[in-house]
Design an enzyme around this catalytic site. Structure first.
Site, PDB file in Angstrom:
ATOM      1  N   ASP A 175      -2.208   0.442   7.314  1.00 48.59           N
ATOM      2  CA  ASP A 175      -1.679   1.874   7.327  1.00 48.59           C
ATOM      3  C   ASP A 175      -1.637   2.864   6.115  1.00 48.59           C
ATOM      4  O   ASP A 175      -1.140   3.725   6.161  1.00 48.59           O
ATOM      5  CB  ASP A 175      -0.299   1.915   8.169  1.00 48.59           C
ATOM      6  CG  ASP A 175       0.810   1.054   7.358  1.00 48.59           C
ATOM      7  OD1 ASP A 175       0.373   0.611   6.314  1.00 48.59           O
ATOM      8  OD2 ASP A 175       2.066   1.364   7.744  1.00 48.59           O
ATOM      9  N   ASN A 184       0.224  -7.989   0.503  1.00 50.62           N
ATOM     10  CA  ASN A 184       0.590  -7.946  -0.821  1.00 50.62           C
ATOM     11  C   ASN A 184       2.009  -8.795  -0.720  1.00 50.62           C
ATOM     12  O   ASN A 184       2.647  -8.633  -1.712  1.00 50.62           O
ATOM     13  CB  ASN A 184       1.036  -6.589  -0.968  1.00 50.62           C
ATOM     14  CG  ASN A 184       1.013  -6.220  -2.505  1.00 50.62           C
ATOM     15  OD1 ASN A 184       0.452  -6.884  -3.127  1.00 50.62           O
ATOM     16  ND2 ASN A 184       1.839  -5.278  -3.009  1.00 50.62           N
ATOM     17  N   ARG A 185       1.925  -9.771   0.182  1.00 53.26           N
ATOM     18  CA  ARG A 185       3.235 -10.644  -0.044  1.00 53.26           C
ATOM     19  C   ARG A 185       2.588 -11.976  -0.104  1.00 53.26           C
ATOM     20  O   ARG A 185       3.346 -13.041   0.160  1.00 53.26           O
ATOM     21  CB  ARG A 185       4.146 -10.473   0.929  1.00 53.26           C
ATOM     22  CG  ARG A 185       4.770  -9.195   0.759  1.00 53.26           C
ATOM     23  CD  ARG A 185       5.648  -8.797  -0.343  1.00 53.26           C
ATOM     24  NE  ARG A 185       6.485  -7.600  -0.195  1.00 53.26           N
ATOM     25  CZ  ARG A 185       5.848  -6.231  -0.558  1.00 53.26           C
ATOM     26  NH1 ARG A 185       4.678  -6.372  -0.419  1.00 53.26           N
ATOM     27  NH2 ARG A 185       6.307  -5.304  -0.249  1.00 53.26           N
ATOM     28  N   HIS A 242      -2.735   2.172  -3.085  1.00 53.87           N
ATOM     29  CA  HIS A 242      -1.832   2.557  -1.872  1.00 53.87           C
ATOM     30  C   HIS A 242      -1.404   3.705  -1.802  1.00 53.87           C
ATOM     31  O   HIS A 242      -1.651   4.797  -2.223  1.00 53.87           O
ATOM     32  CB  HIS A 242      -0.532   1.601  -2.240  1.00 53.87           C
ATOM     33  CG  HIS A 242      -0.756   0.203  -2.651  1.00 53.87           C
ATOM     34  ND1 HIS A 242      -0.303  -0.840  -1.587  1.00 53.87           N
ATOM     35  CD2 HIS A 242      -1.235  -0.654  -3.578  1.00 53.87           C
ATOM     36  CE1 HIS A 242      -0.738  -2.019  -2.118  1.00 53.87           C
ATOM     37  NE2 HIS A 242      -1.379  -1.848  -3.317  1.00 53.87           N
ATOM     38  N   TYR A 288      11.799  -1.564  -7.131  1.00 57.92           N
ATOM     39  CA  TYR A 288      12.326  -2.693  -6.413  1.00 57.92           C
ATOM     40  C   TYR A 288      11.478  -3.991  -6.371  1.00 57.92           C
ATOM     41  O   TYR A 288      10.071  -3.901  -6.257  1.00 57.92           O
ATOM     42  CB  TYR A 288      12.568  -2.119  -4.892  1.00 57.92           C
ATOM     43  CG  TYR A 288      11.236  -1.682  -4.451  1.00 57.92           C
ATOM     44  CD1 TYR A 288      10.381  -2.905  -3.345  1.00 57.92           C
ATOM     45  CD2 TYR A 288      10.468  -0.477  -3.961  1.00 57.92           C
ATOM     46  CE1 TYR A 288       9.244  -2.533  -2.974  1.00 57.92           C
ATOM     47  CE2 TYR A 288       9.316   0.019  -3.624  1.00 57.92           C
ATOM     48  CZ  TYR A 288       8.710  -0.940  -3.036  1.00 57.92           C
ATOM     49  OH  TYR A 288       7.654  -0.742  -2.249  1.00 57.92           O
ATOM     50  N   GLU A 305       0.236   4.150  -6.451  1.00 59.36           N
ATOM     51  CA  GLU A 305       0.774   4.790  -5.185  1.00 59.36           C
ATOM     52  C   GLU A 305       0.053   6.259  -5.421  1.00 59.36           C
ATOM     53  O   GLU A 305       0.433   7.077  -6.240  1.00 59.36           O
ATOM     54  CB  GLU A 305       1.972   4.842  -5.054  1.00 59.36           C
ATOM     55  CG  GLU A 305       2.699   3.465  -5.148  1.00 59.36           C
ATOM     56  CD  GLU A 305       2.584   2.795  -3.931  1.00 59.36           C
ATOM     57  OE1 GLU A 305       2.368   3.454  -2.760  1.00 59.36           O
ATOM     58  OE2 GLU A 305       2.874   1.712  -3.865  1.00 59.36           O
TER      59      GLU A 305
END
Length: 483
Positions: free
Chosen positions: A125, A184-185, A224, A284, A306
């Site tokens: 997305d 991305n994990r 991103h 984070y 980003e």
């Protein structure tokens, strides 16, 4: 009344979750520990997903479908085949090819040049990267040999573009892939035992990992959406705390991030992120991320960029977003040859290339020179003095001090064998290496002179032999006729 209150509570919680999802690109629906939050009701989730899909499906008008993207990639290669090649690094869960483009003046040829990769659409997305990478490819094609920066990149870098890592997620309008996994994990993590079983990784993740094994990338960036900032390692911390956690090359990464942010139209003016950059763990922490895995296991300096506050901006805004990011993308790729230290390593006894290890004093991170050409490309922050060391088993270690300015430094090493009794790489050249030597201008001049001299010697020798036989023939005639 209770039913009404319950419905109202569900509506508010769903919308609050939606707002959080939009604001935080890397994390989505999760807390700072890095684990997915599935606490809201299943029925509410289904309703939320249906509404969200419809909303994103409406926004998708004007974006390339997966089929459109494949056609655009092939059309690009069709008109720019001289400086490009296209190939697939694998397939998605649903069997969609993961198409990549290589842009170089010698595409597909292994050279002593650095390689850079851009990856878009890691999250399904977040589709802006898909569009921008096609625009980047076509701009380089249109401006090669016209624009100095385009020419510098094409002639000196092997640039690889993967517009969509997650084509299934794009079609489903979802963050994860077709298995609902956040890619991305999904990479092995340095701090916790997670994702260590490579056989359990998603096909898109495996494709990236195999790609890194085949091509020695110096640096890379993933695109991103959901914020406007250049993010750099580390992305996580040992105790899962939200703190600045620096990697060994923190200064080099800060330099790369500032380079991107400073060239951007307004990223460096961010009120949320100082200078438009952030350490991932300070923003984070996440775990199993692609960025840290690239640096640790791939020897590749990767940023997470980003590039749009809105994850899925209207298609009519894409051209503006491209203009805002174009210079940053070009400057980041060009930094591979405009900064850092570069060179090759050779053996002193026979001049063979040595795939030595290159270390920097005070930085606990070592890179390795290439197997074939023994070339290395080490990103370093300018304005500092560095002790650069080349080391190889069977050879004496060599250290040189350099002062890194704003321009790149060329530093070759010639290593001496420690002993003739120790096993070393054999002194032999492959046919390709011999052809490379022969193709050098100074060698061709020397070879031409040698051939001319050889030809003159041949003519002189032929004349001497001819005179000799003439003399023999005259003497014989005299002997024969003399009675």
């Amino acid at each position: 009344m209770a039913r009404l209150n319950s419905s109202l509570l569900l509506f508010l919680s769903v919308n609050l979750l939606h707002l959080f999802h939009t604001a935080v690109s890397r994390g989505g629906q999760r807390d700072y520990s890095g684990f997915v939050d599935n606490s809201f009701a299943v029925s509410g989730r289904h309703l939320f997903e249906e509404n969200r899909f419809q909303k994103l499906n409406n926004l998708a008008h004007g974006y390339m479908t997966n089929s459109d993207l494949e056609k655009a990639i092939k059309a690009f290669h069709g008109r720019c085949g001289r400086i490009s090649r296209i190939y697939s690094i694998g397939k998605s869960v649903l069997g969609v090819p993961l198409w990549a483009m290589e842009i170089s003046n010698k595409p597909g040829k292994e050279e002593a040049k650095p390689a850079f990769k851009f990856i878009g659409n890691v999250h399904g997305d977040e589709p802006v990267g898909r569009e921008l990478l096609l625009l980047l490819a076509n701009w380089l094609c249109d401006n090669y040999m016209k624009d100095p920066l385009a020419t510098l990149i094409v002639d000196n870098v092997h640039l690889h573009l993967l517009p969509s890592m997650n084509p299934d997620g794009f079609s489903l309008r979802s963050r994860g892939n077709a298995n609902n996994v956040d890619l991305n994990r999904d990479f092995p993590d340095q701090f916790f035992q997670m994702n260590d079983d490579l056989g359990e990784r998603q096909p898109e993740t495996k494709a990236i990992m195999n790609w890194i094994k085949k091509i020695r990338f110096t640096a890379s960036a993933s695109l991103h959406g959901g914020a406007l900032v250049a993010n750099y390692p580390w992305d996580g911390t040992q105790d899962k705390s939200k703190n600045y956690y620096a990697c060994p090359d923190d200064e080099a990464f800060r330099y790369m991030a500032k380079l991107y942010s400073g060239s951007h139209y307004n990223m460096s003016q961010s009120r949320e992120f100082k200078a438009g950059i952030t350490n991932g763990a300070y923003w984070y922490p996440i775990y199993g991320g692609m960025q840290d895995w690239n640096y640790i296991y791939g020897g590749c300096f990767e940023l997470t960029l980003e590039i749009s506050d809105n994850k899925w901006p209207p298609a009519n805004e894409l051209h503006t977003i491209w203009q805002y990011n174009k210079r940053s993308m070009l400057d980041l790729v060009a930094s591979l040859v405009k900064s850092g230290v570069h060179g090759r390593v050779f053996s002193s006894d026979c001049g063979e290339p040595l795939p030595a290890s290159i270390a920097i004093k005070g930085i606990n991170y070592t890179i390795k020179a290439g197997e074939r050409f023994a070339d290395y490309h080490r990103l370093l922050a300018p304005g500092h003095q560095y002790e650069v060391t080349a080391m190889m088993p069977g050879y004496k270690t060599r250290t040189t001090t350099i002062k890194m300015g704003e321009e790149a430094t060329q530093l070759d090493f010639i290593l001496e064998p420690t002993s003739s009794l120790l096993p070393r790489r054999p002194c032999k050249r492959s046919s390709m290496e011999i052809l490379e030597v022969i193709s050098k201008p100074h060698f061709q001049v020397a070879l031409t002179l040698m051939l001319v001299l050889a030809f003159l010697c041949f003519l002189m020798k032929r004349k001497v032999i001819s005179n000799h036989f003439r003399g023999r023939k005259a003497i014989g005639q005299r002997r024969v006729t003399a009675v």
